[in-house]
Structure formats: C-alpha cells, structure tokens
Design a protein around this motif. Structure first.
Motif, PDB file in Angstrom:
ATOM      1  N   ALA A   9     -11.490   3.681   6.155  1.00  0.00           N
ATOM      2  CA  ALA A   9     -10.444   3.287   5.213  1.00  0.00           C
ATOM      3  C   ALA A   9     -10.713   3.945   3.868  1.00  0.00           C
ATOM      4  O   ALA A   9     -11.853   4.266   3.550  1.00  0.00           O
ATOM      5  CB  ALA A   9     -10.430   1.774   5.055  1.00  0.00           C
ATOM      6  N   ALA A  10      -9.645   4.151   3.111  1.00  0.00           N
ATOM      7  CA  ALA A  10      -9.823   4.700   1.775  1.00  0.00           C
ATOM      8  C   ALA A  10     -10.656   3.716   0.961  1.00  0.00           C
ATOM      9  O   ALA A  10     -10.496   2.509   1.111  1.00  0.00           O
ATOM     10  CB  ALA A  10      -8.465   4.926   1.128  1.00  0.00           C
ATOM     11  N   PRO A  11     -11.601   4.212   0.133  1.00  0.00           N
ATOM     12  CA  PRO A  11     -12.445   3.310  -0.639  1.00  0.00           C
ATOM     13  C   PRO A  11     -11.588   2.311  -1.415  1.00  0.00           C
ATOM     14  O   PRO A  11     -10.551   2.675  -1.940  1.00  0.00           O
ATOM     15  CB  PRO A  11     -13.170   4.244  -1.604  1.00  0.00           C
ATOM     16  CG  PRO A  11     -13.095   5.587  -0.992  1.00  0.00           C
ATOM     17  CD  PRO A  11     -11.855   5.618  -0.154  1.00  0.00           C
ATOM     18  N   GLY A  12     -12.059   1.114  -1.487  1.00  0.00           N
ATOM     19  CA  GLY A  12     -11.247   0.087  -2.141  1.00  0.00           C
ATOM     20  C   GLY A  12     -10.581  -0.778  -1.092  1.00  0.00           C
ATOM     21  O   GLY A  12     -10.236  -1.910  -1.341  1.00  0.00           O
ATOM     22  N   GLY A  13     -10.458  -0.241   0.117  1.00  0.00           N
ATOM     23  CA  GLY A  13      -9.932  -1.008   1.230  1.00  0.00           C
ATOM     24  C   GLY A  13      -8.435  -1.150   1.173  1.00  0.00           C
ATOM     25  O   GLY A  13      -7.819  -0.874   0.140  1.00  0.00           O
ATOM     26  N   PRO A  14      -7.839  -1.598   2.268  1.00  0.00           N
ATOM     27  CA  PRO A  14      -6.395  -1.745   2.323  1.00  0.00           C
ATOM     28  C   PRO A  14      -5.883  -2.655   1.212  1.00  0.00           C
ATOM     29  O   PRO A  14      -6.363  -3.762   1.048  1.00  0.00           O
ATOM     30  CB  PRO A  14      -6.160  -2.379   3.705  1.00  0.00           C
ATOM     31  CG  PRO A  14      -7.377  -2.029   4.507  1.00  0.00           C
ATOM     32  CD  PRO A  14      -8.499  -1.932   3.524  1.00  0.00           C
ATOM     33  N   GLY A  15      -4.919  -2.142   0.482  1.00  0.00           N
ATOM     34  CA  GLY A  15      -4.268  -2.938  -0.546  1.00  0.00           C
ATOM     35  C   GLY A  15      -5.160  -3.353  -1.708  1.00  0.00           C
ATOM     36  O   GLY A  15      -4.817  -4.252  -2.445  1.00  0.00           O
ATOM     37  N   ALA A  16      -6.317  -2.696  -1.837  1.00  0.00           N
ATOM     38  CA  ALA A  16      -7.286  -3.123  -2.858  1.00  0.00           C
ATOM     39  C   ALA A  16      -6.722  -3.032  -4.276  1.00  0.00           C
ATOM     40  O   ALA A  16      -6.608  -4.037  -4.953  1.00  0.00           O
ATOM     41  CB  ALA A  16      -8.552  -2.292  -2.753  1.00  0.00           C
ATOM     42  N   ALA A  17      -6.351  -1.830  -4.659  1.00  0.00           N
ATOM     43  CA  ALA A  17      -5.789  -1.656  -5.995  1.00  0.00           C
ATOM     44  C   ALA A  17      -4.283  -1.926  -5.945  1.00  0.00           C
ATOM     45  O   ALA A  17      -3.671  -1.783  -4.896  1.00  0.00           O
ATOM     46  CB  ALA A  17      -6.049  -0.238  -6.487  1.00  0.00           C
ATOM     47  N   GLY A  19      -2.412  -4.042  -5.310  1.00  0.00           N
ATOM     48  CA  GLY A  19      -1.869  -5.026  -4.384  1.00  0.00           C
ATOM     49  C   GLY A  19      -0.762  -4.490  -3.487  1.00  0.00           C
ATOM     50  O   GLY A  19      -0.014  -5.257  -2.924  1.00  0.00           O
ATOM     51  N   GLY A  20      -0.663  -3.155  -3.352  1.00  0.00           N
ATOM     52  CA  GLY A  20       0.433  -2.584  -2.571  1.00  0.00           C
ATOM     53  C   GLY A  20       0.259  -2.822  -1.091  1.00  0.00           C
ATOM     54  O   GLY A  20      -0.813  -2.671  -0.555  1.00  0.00           O
ATOM     55  N   GLU A  21       1.364  -3.212  -0.434  1.00  0.00           N
ATOM     56  CA  GLU A  21       1.340  -3.397   1.002  1.00  0.00           C
ATOM     57  C   GLU A  21       1.494  -2.044   1.692  1.00  0.00           C
ATOM     58  O   GLU A  21       1.088  -1.871   2.825  1.00  0.00           O
ATOM     59  CB  GLU A  21       2.496  -4.301   1.439  1.00  0.00           C
ATOM     60  CG  GLU A  21       2.288  -5.758   1.101  1.00  0.00           C
ATOM     61  CD  GLU A  21       1.201  -6.397   1.940  1.00  0.00           C
ATOM     62  OE1 GLU A  21       1.323  -6.372   3.171  1.00  0.00           O
ATOM     63  OE2 GLU A  21       0.236  -6.907   1.354  1.00  0.00           O
ATOM     64  N   GLY A  22       2.153  -1.126   0.975  1.00  0.00           N
ATOM     65  CA  GLY A  22       2.529   0.142   1.585  1.00  0.00           C
ATOM     66  C   GLY A  22       1.335   1.009   1.917  1.00  0.00           C
ATOM     67  O   GLY A  22       0.303   0.960   1.266  1.00  0.00           O
ATOM     68  N   VAL A  23       1.485   1.782   2.985  1.00  0.00           N
ATOM     69  CA  VAL A  23       0.488   2.784   3.319  1.00  0.00           C
ATOM     70  C   VAL A  23       0.450   3.811   2.195  1.00  0.00           C
ATOM     71  O   VAL A  23      -0.607   4.217   1.730  1.00  0.00           O
ATOM     72  CB  VAL A  23       0.861   3.492   4.647  1.00  0.00           C
ATOM     73  CG1 VAL A  23       0.023   4.726   4.852  1.00  0.00           C
ATOM     74  CG2 VAL A  23       0.703   2.535   5.795  1.00  0.00           C
ATOM     75  N   LEU A  24       1.641   4.208   1.782  1.00  0.00           N
ATOM     76  CA  LEU A  24       1.738   5.262   0.786  1.00  0.00           C
ATOM     77  C   LEU A  24       2.586   4.805  -0.388  1.00  0.00           C
ATOM     78  O   LEU A  24       3.669   4.227  -0.204  1.00  0.00           O
ATOM     79  CB  LEU A  24       2.391   6.500   1.427  1.00  0.00           C
ATOM     80  CG  LEU A  24       2.557   7.707   0.518  1.00  0.00           C
ATOM     81  CD1 LEU A  24       1.205   8.334   0.184  1.00  0.00           C
ATOM     82  CD2 LEU A  24       3.468   8.745   1.168  1.00  0.00           C
ATOM     83  N   ARG A  25       2.074   5.042  -1.570  1.00  0.00           N
ATOM     84  CA  ARG A  25       2.871   4.768  -2.769  1.00  0.00           C
ATOM     85  C   ARG A  25       2.794   5.974  -3.695  1.00  0.00           C
ATOM     86  O   ARG A  25       1.705   6.414  -4.078  1.00  0.00           O
ATOM     87  CB  ARG A  25       2.369   3.526  -3.484  1.00  0.00           C
ATOM     88  CG  ARG A  25       3.038   3.322  -4.844  1.00  0.00           C
ATOM     89  CD  ARG A  25       2.680   2.002  -5.451  1.00  0.00           C
ATOM     90  NE  ARG A  25       3.311   0.897  -4.733  1.00  0.00           N
ATOM     91  CZ  ARG A  25       3.153  -0.379  -5.083  1.00  0.00           C
ATOM     92  NH1 ARG A  25       2.384  -0.715  -6.103  1.00  0.00           N
ATOM     93  NH2 ARG A  25       3.757  -1.330  -4.407  1.00  0.00           N
ATOM     94  N   LEU A  26       3.975   6.506  -4.054  1.00  0.00           N
ATOM     95  CA  LEU A  26       4.029   7.594  -5.026  1.00  0.00           C
ATOM     96  C   LEU A  26       4.590   7.012  -6.315  1.00  0.00           C
ATOM     97  O   LEU A  26       5.609   6.325  -6.295  1.00  0.00           O
ATOM     98  CB  LEU A  26       4.945   8.723  -4.542  1.00  0.00           C
ATOM     99  CG  LEU A  26       4.655   9.314  -3.158  1.00  0.00           C
ATOM    100  CD1 LEU A  26       5.608  10.471  -2.867  1.00  0.00           C
ATOM    101  CD2 LEU A  26       3.214   9.789  -3.068  1.00  0.00           C
ATOM    102  N   ASP A  83      -3.056   3.197   1.031  1.00  0.00           N
ATOM    103  CA  ASP A  83      -3.581   1.846   1.250  1.00  0.00           C
ATOM    104  C   ASP A  83      -4.031   1.209  -0.062  1.00  0.00           C
ATOM    105  O   ASP A  83      -5.054   0.517  -0.114  1.00  0.00           O
ATOM    106  CB  ASP A  83      -4.775   1.869   2.212  1.00  0.00           C
ATOM    107  CG  ASP A  83      -4.358   2.271   3.611  1.00  0.00           C
ATOM    108  OD1 ASP A  83      -3.209   1.966   3.985  1.00  0.00           O
ATOM    109  OD2 ASP A  83      -5.169   2.886   4.308  1.00  0.00           O
ATOM    110  N   GLY A  84      -3.328   1.486  -1.119  1.00  0.00           N
ATOM    111  CA  GLY A  84      -3.628   0.881  -2.408  1.00  0.00           C
ATOM    112  C   GLY A  84      -4.707   1.592  -3.214  1.00  0.00           C
ATOM    113  O   GLY A  84      -4.938   1.252  -4.368  1.00  0.00           O
TER     114      GLY A  84
END
Ligand SMILES: Nc1ncnc2c1ncn2[C@@H]1O[C@H](COP(=O)(O)OP(=O)(O)O)[C@@H](O)[C@H]1O
Ligand SMILES: [Mg+2]
Length: 273
Positions: A9-17, A19-26, A83-84
C-alpha cells in the motif's frame, strides 16, 4: 496465483491523508510544456472500482494527464493522491510497484522478446532483483521459484487470446496482437489502477470485443479502477460508469455516459451532432 491486492500500500495506508475514500484524487493538477498548458487545474476523484472514460479532441491533454498519474511527468502544480497518500512526486517505477499500470498510445513491447517474455517483464520486480527474465531464458534451477509467476503469465496470455503466439517474437506480430500484448503486460501484475491510452487503436472488431470482455471481467471480479482514454465512443460508452470530457487541458464535463452524450457543450466541442 492471486496477485490481486498484493501490492504494497502507498505509505500512510488507505485513506490515511485527507480522509479520501477514492483510489485516486487529483487536486488542481496542471502540466505545462513551456508556454503550453497541456493539463489545466484538473480536479478528479475516482472511487475504487470505477471505470472512467476520458474523452476529448486531439491535444486535449488526455495522454499528458495519464503521464502525470503514472509518474512519467511531474505536474507543474497540484497534487495527486493514491489511496489518500500524496504521490505527486513519485516515480513511474514506484507507482507501478504500488499497483498503477498503464498502456501507451504506441505499444511499448520488446520486439526481440517472445510474447511470453514480454508479459513476464512487468513481474520482474517481484523476484526482488533475482532476475526473473534470466530464469526463463536459462538457469533451470530457478524455474521452480518462478513457476507461480509463469502460471499467471500464461493465464493472462490466454485471457488476451495470445496463446497461439506465446513463443513468437513480438516484432513479428500484427498491430492488433501487439496492442493486446501491451494490454496483457498492463494487467499481468493485477493492478489496482489501470490507465489505458487508446487501447482499441489498431484492433479489429473481434479484438475490440475481446478487449472489452476481458476488461469487464477484470472489473467485475476485482476492485480494479480504470481510466480509459478512447476515441471509439461506442466502446467507451458501453464500458464505463462515468465519462470525463477534457478540452484544452480542462474538464469540460463529467457525468454518466447518457449525460455526456446529450451534453450540448460536449457535442459542440467533441462529439458532433
Ligand atoms: N512532450 C511534449 N512537449 C511539448 N508539448 C507537448 C508534449 N506532449 C504533449 N504536448 C502538448 O500538450 C497538449 C496535450 O497533448 P496530449 O496530452 O498528447 O493530448 P491528447 O492525448 O489529448 O491528444 C498538446 O498541445 C500537445 O501538443
Ligand atoms: Mg493522446
């Protein structure tokens, strides 16, 4: 062998920063080439499992946007979250190991390798530098260890209708099969986020149907998220949950296929009457 969800998982874990639920946020993603703004403050949230069609005229910035998301180009401004976690400055190889895979508008197959060897390359990193390709090219004692990966390779080759040309050098393949090979390479490591740049270009009708079936199957079975850049509007509309229309680098419209088809601005800028 199931490689799905088997990416670190990307560091910080799913939705860590954030609080985004989305896989991808631009957020405000901008890419400039000198004086040209190829991507202009694009904001986009893509939830897990969604299939997004990205359409728009030539030069709209579709490929450049995929380049930014896949780490080939660092945005001039804005942030990309996976993942946030902020991955704006991550490299393409880091992102590919964390489940972001893509195809290119022009295929990137290695002509001097067979189809099977080509599909193995994206799994190479899973051998932790032991050299998977080396195993397959020689070194019999290594073959046992790579058996599971090879099984996965052959499964994907069959899925993409390439079994008959498995041991053929990629350079000798017709364009349609090269495109399917490119697709096979993008899915073999079971990505979480799959970015496809005009995957049907060069495909015949039957190959397009095959691609569409394989893609739908993947989406239905796994939590695969897809961004699909495509000119074949019928192909896009039949496959996606959502369509984003890009014009001059900016999002002109974002909606369901039905909404986009009747959006007057999209019709004027891209679809025609
Ligand atoms: N490497 C580059 N250097 C300079 N300009 C580029 C480069 N790549 C793309 N562009 C420009 O950026 C804009 C968007 O291009 P592109 O992302 O390829 O659009 P699309 O994929 O929607 O056709 C175009 O104006 C194009 O000329
Ligand atoms: Mg393009």
């Amino acid at each position: 062998m199931n490689l799905v969800q088997d990416h670190p998982a990307a560091p910080g874990g799913p939705g860590a920063a954030d609080g985004g639920e989305g896989v991808l946020r631009l957020a405000g993603v901008t890419v400039r080439f000198g004086g040209i703004t190829a991507v202009d403050q694009v904001a986009l949230d893509v939830p897990s499992g969604q299939v997004v069609g990205l359409i728009g005229p030539n030069g709209a910035g579709k490929t450049t946007l995929l380049d930014a998301v896949s780490g080939l180009r660092t945005p001039s401004r804005g942030r990309i979250l996976l993942d946030g976690a902020d991955v704006t400055a991550r490299s393409a190889s880091w992102l590919s190991r964390h489940g972001v895979r893509r195809t290119f508008q022009r295929h990137q197959a290695f002509g001097w390798l067979t189809v099977r060897q080509n599909v193995l390359v994206p799994l190479e990193w899973r051998t932790r530098g032991r050299g998977l390709l080396g195993d397959v090219l020689g070194l019999p004692h290594r073959r046992r260890e790579t058996g599971a990966l090879l099984e996965r390779v052959d499964e994907v080759i069959e899925l993409c209708g390439l079994s008959e040309v498995r041991d053929v050098n990629a350079a000798t393949l017709p364009i349609g099969q090269l495109r399917l090979l490119e697709f096979a390479r993008a899915i073999v490591d079971s990505p979480r986020l799959l970015l496809l740049d005009e995957p049907t270009s060069g495909l015949g009708r039957r190959e397009t149907e095959l691609l569409s079936e394989v893609l739908l199957g993947l989406v239905q079975r796994h939590e695969l998220t897809v961004i699909l850049v495509e000119h074949d509007i019928d192909f896009v509309m039949g496959l996606v949950d959502r369509v984003v229309c890009l014009v001059q680098g900016a999002v002109l419209a974002d909606g369901t296929p039905a909404e986009i088809r009747r959006n007057p601005e999209v019709i004027a800028a891209y679809l025609g009457s």
